[in-house]
Design a protein around this motif. Structure first.
Motif, PDB file in Angstrom:
ATOM      1  N   GLU A  47      34.531  43.501  36.546  1.00  0.00           N
ATOM      2  CA  GLU A  47      33.626  42.517  37.142  1.00  0.00           C
ATOM      3  C   GLU A  47      32.414  42.251  36.247  1.00  0.00           C
ATOM      4  O   GLU A  47      32.028  41.102  36.016  1.00  0.00           O
ATOM      5  N   PHE A  48      31.868  43.337  35.721  1.00  0.00           N
ATOM      6  CA  PHE A  48      30.658  43.205  34.906  1.00  0.00           C
ATOM      7  C   PHE A  48      30.908  42.410  33.628  1.00  0.00           C
ATOM      8  O   PHE A  48      30.215  41.427  33.344  1.00  0.00           O
ATOM      9  N   PHE A  49      31.910  42.816  32.875  1.00  0.00           N
ATOM     10  CA  PHE A  49      32.182  42.124  31.608  1.00  0.00           C
ATOM     11  C   PHE A  49      32.670  40.699  31.855  1.00  0.00           C
ATOM     12  O   PHE A  49      32.413  39.807  31.044  1.00  0.00           O
ATOM     13  N   ALA A  50      33.384  40.489  32.941  1.00  0.00           N
ATOM     14  CA  ALA A  50      33.820  39.120  33.253  1.00  0.00           C
ATOM     15  C   ALA A  50      32.607  38.224  33.468  1.00  0.00           C
ATOM     16  O   ALA A  50      32.568  37.092  32.997  1.00  0.00           O
ATOM     17  N   GLN A  51      31.609  38.738  34.161  1.00  0.00           N
ATOM     18  CA  GLN A  51      30.430  37.924  34.441  1.00  0.00           C
ATOM     19  C   GLN A  51      29.523  37.796  33.229  1.00  0.00           C
ATOM     20  O   GLN A  51      29.029  36.709  32.926  1.00  0.00           O
ATOM     21  N   GLU A  52      29.278  38.896  32.536  1.00  0.00           N
ATOM     22  CA  GLU A  52      28.237  38.929  31.512  1.00  0.00           C
ATOM     23  C   GLU A  52      28.780  38.794  30.098  1.00  0.00           C
ATOM     24  O   GLU A  52      27.998  38.610  29.166  1.00  0.00           O
ATOM     25  N   GLY A  53      30.079  38.899  29.932  1.00  0.00           N
ATOM     26  CA  GLY A  53      30.648  38.863  28.590  1.00  0.00           C
ATOM     27  C   GLY A  53      30.732  40.260  27.988  1.00  0.00           C
ATOM     28  O   GLY A  53      29.967  41.156  28.362  1.00  0.00           O
ATOM     29  N   PHE A  54      31.636  40.409  27.053  1.00  0.00           N
ATOM     30  CA  PHE A  54      31.884  41.738  26.492  1.00  0.00           C
ATOM     31  C   PHE A  54      30.781  42.182  25.538  1.00  0.00           C
ATOM     32  O   PHE A  54      30.758  43.334  25.122  1.00  0.00           O
ATOM     33  N   HIS A  75      52.336  28.806  43.134  1.00  0.00           N
ATOM     34  CA  HIS A  75      51.449  29.289  44.191  1.00  0.00           C
ATOM     35  C   HIS A  75      51.153  30.777  44.012  1.00  0.00           C
ATOM     36  O   HIS A  75      49.999  31.206  44.064  1.00  0.00           O
ATOM     37  N   ALA A  76      52.207  31.539  43.768  1.00  0.00           N
ATOM     38  CA  ALA A  76      52.013  32.984  43.611  1.00  0.00           C
ATOM     39  C   ALA A  76      51.206  33.293  42.351  1.00  0.00           C
ATOM     40  O   ALA A  76      50.278  34.126  42.368  1.00  0.00           O
ATOM     41  N   TYR A  77      51.536  32.616  41.272  1.00  0.00           N
ATOM     42  CA  TYR A  77      50.869  32.884  40.003  1.00  0.00           C
ATOM     43  C   TYR A  77      49.380  32.555  40.081  1.00  0.00           C
ATOM     44  O   TYR A  77      48.527  33.341  39.662  1.00  0.00           O
ATOM     45  N   THR A  78      49.078  31.387  40.631  1.00  0.00           N
ATOM     46  CA  THR A  78      47.662  31.024  40.724  1.00  0.00           C
ATOM     47  C   THR A  78      46.922  31.888  41.752  1.00  0.00           C
ATOM     48  O   THR A  78      45.718  32.098  41.617  1.00  0.00           O
ATOM     49  N   ASN A 106      40.933  33.655  39.952  1.00  0.00           N
ATOM     50  CA  ASN A 106      39.759  34.384  40.436  1.00  0.00           C
ATOM     51  C   ASN A 106      38.853  34.592  39.241  1.00  0.00           C
ATOM     52  O   ASN A 106      39.294  34.581  38.094  1.00  0.00           O
ATOM     53  N   ASP A 107      37.567  34.768  39.511  1.00  0.00           N
ATOM     54  CA  ASP A 107      36.578  34.815  38.435  1.00  0.00           C
ATOM     55  C   ASP A 107      36.920  35.855  37.371  1.00  0.00           C
ATOM     56  O   ASP A 107      36.885  35.555  36.179  1.00  0.00           O
ATOM     57  N   ASP A 108      37.229  37.061  37.812  1.00  0.00           N
ATOM     58  CA  ASP A 108      37.474  38.131  36.858  1.00  0.00           C
ATOM     59  C   ASP A 108      38.581  37.761  35.879  1.00  0.00           C
ATOM     60  O   ASP A 108      38.391  37.782  34.662  1.00  0.00           O
ATOM     61  N   TRP A 109      39.725  37.414  36.413  1.00  0.00           N
ATOM     62  CA  TRP A 109      40.878  37.158  35.539  1.00  0.00           C
ATOM     63  C   TRP A 109      40.604  35.988  34.607  1.00  0.00           C
ATOM     64  O   TRP A 109      40.820  36.090  33.393  1.00  0.00           O
ATOM     65  N   MET A 110      40.122  34.904  35.157  1.00  0.00           N
ATOM     66  CA  MET A 110      39.951  33.703  34.347  1.00  0.00           C
ATOM     67  C   MET A 110      38.937  33.913  33.230  1.00  0.00           C
ATOM     68  O   MET A 110      39.153  33.512  32.082  1.00  0.00           O
TER      69      MET A 110
END
Lengths: 231, 231
Positions: A42-49, A114-117, A122-126
């Motif tokens: 969650e953290f790196f997804a939001q703030e970048g690596f 439908h299943a894949y999306t 979601n924020d983290d994955w994308m």
DNA sequence: CTGGTTATTTATCGATTGAAAAATAACAAC
DNA sequence: GTTGTTATTTTTCAATCGATAAATAACCAG
């Protein structure tokens, strides 16, 4: 001489900087580790690596050096984040679903998307997907290879088979056209989750119209590509 | 006592660290400034905006503090990079091209996408677009608004007009379907330039097949959307 | 209650960051 | 040549970075 109660202290939120006030909780190795990886996603997804391990530790209400008891380096922690996102969220049943010839291909494709999306929108994955794509990390390229093999090529093979057209070998044009369909749906998620655009709140519409649009052209693409390949 | 000839010295490439060896060139204010912005686009596109001003200065064969003579802060320099990429590379003629009713809409769309992708399918533009999208900077959102207004909505309006269908107001479904076409083409560039995938080396094929695929469905989308809007 | 184990914190290091101040050297005008 | 201007470098700073070592305190076994 006031001790340097620095930002590393997880309890320093609003000035009451006395070290004593700590109701320090202590978790088992496995619990902590799982918490770290989950929160790091969650953290790196939001703030970048590029964000600091101190920032992550602050969010975990834990001191920064504690991270190094569980992961030898920041890069190792990041590698585990990739693993958790790319590997563990992939469902093998997606491939089986697309290959199930007891059902019309259009139905399978729509159900698959439908299943894949559901899994990736979601924020983290994308965000982790895009971050890692920009960095060019190996696992991102591997993932694209799997998408091509298990999704794009499968959908093409199944569609051509259902329509009684020659299947093997798939042409580059057919595969590229498969990617454009995939990209149309993916870009919908990017606009919604990354760009925070106001998008149509109807994923079903997007999936069905893109798939139908693709299906309406695949015969023509096929014919053109085969003609070119043989001529 | 060996002076600390640090990494800030632009001449320290391979050890001959004598400060004397500098054939220091001196450019005018405007020349330097232009050089800095131009090089910063390339540098930040490749390395990301978290990369150091020292890294940029090294590439410019210039010391790092010199950058601060031309830009008050790193963020100001980055803002100029955005400006140069987003504003200066936009061509107003694209809108006029799409609205030229003396030609078939399909021709206009295909010509537009050739011109547009000529402008944006390069490493600098694509990477800076994605970086800024992930950061959520304001200019990125503004750019998307312009794309929607001047490209997506124009293409829809022109197509519906050419086919004698009701144009105003455009429905959310129609616009979203326009974005999926746009996304299909854009994703081709992302795979080629960001992900470094091996893609079909035939941009014309991609543009034409996506546009034709879109055209083949727009009537049906239109009918469905209008029925829903009125029902 | 005692002793051992280990999760967690404290303190600290060297490198790197964005940025400012002061010294220097290239160029133009005369 | 001399002088004034300014582009450029040198030097330096405080903050922050990833990472290590040592001190501390929570928990478990007996």
């Amino acid at each position: 001489m006031a001790k340097d109660v620095s930002a590393d202290n997880p309890l320093n939120e609003v000035g009451h900087s006395l070290t004593a006030a700590a109701p320090r909780r202590r978790l088992s190795y496995d619990e902590r580790r799982a918490e770290f990886v989950s929160m790091a996603i969650e953290f790196f997804a939001q703030e970048g690596f590029e964000s600091s391990t101190r920032g992550l530790a602050r969010r975990l209400n834990v001191t920064q050096p504690l991270l190094y008891r569980y992961f030898p380096s920041k890069d190792d922690l990041i590698a585990e984040v990739y693993e958790a996102v790319y590997v563990q969220r992939w469902r093998d049943e997606w491939g089986r679903l697309l290959a199930d010839r007891s059902r019309p291909v259009r139905d399978r494709m729509i159900e698959f998307y439908h299943a894949y999306t559901d899994a990736i929108f979601n924020d983290d994955w994308m965000r982790i997907f895009l971050f890692s794509g920009l960095k060019g990390v190996g696992i991102h390229g591997q993932y694209l290879g799997i998408v091509r093999e298990r999704i794009i090529e499968t959908m093409l093979t199944e569609m051509l088979h259902e329509r009684g057209l020659a299947v093997a070998p798939l042409t580059e044009e057919e595969i590229e056209f498969g990617w454009t369909m995939h990209g149309g749906i993916f870009y919908y998620g990017v606009r919604m989750l990354i760009y925070k655009s106001s998008v149509l709140n109807n994923k079903t519409f997007v999936i069905e119209s893109v798939v139908d649009s693709w299906l309406s052209q695949i015969d023509s693409i096929h014919a053109r590509a085969r003609a070119r390949a043989e001529g």
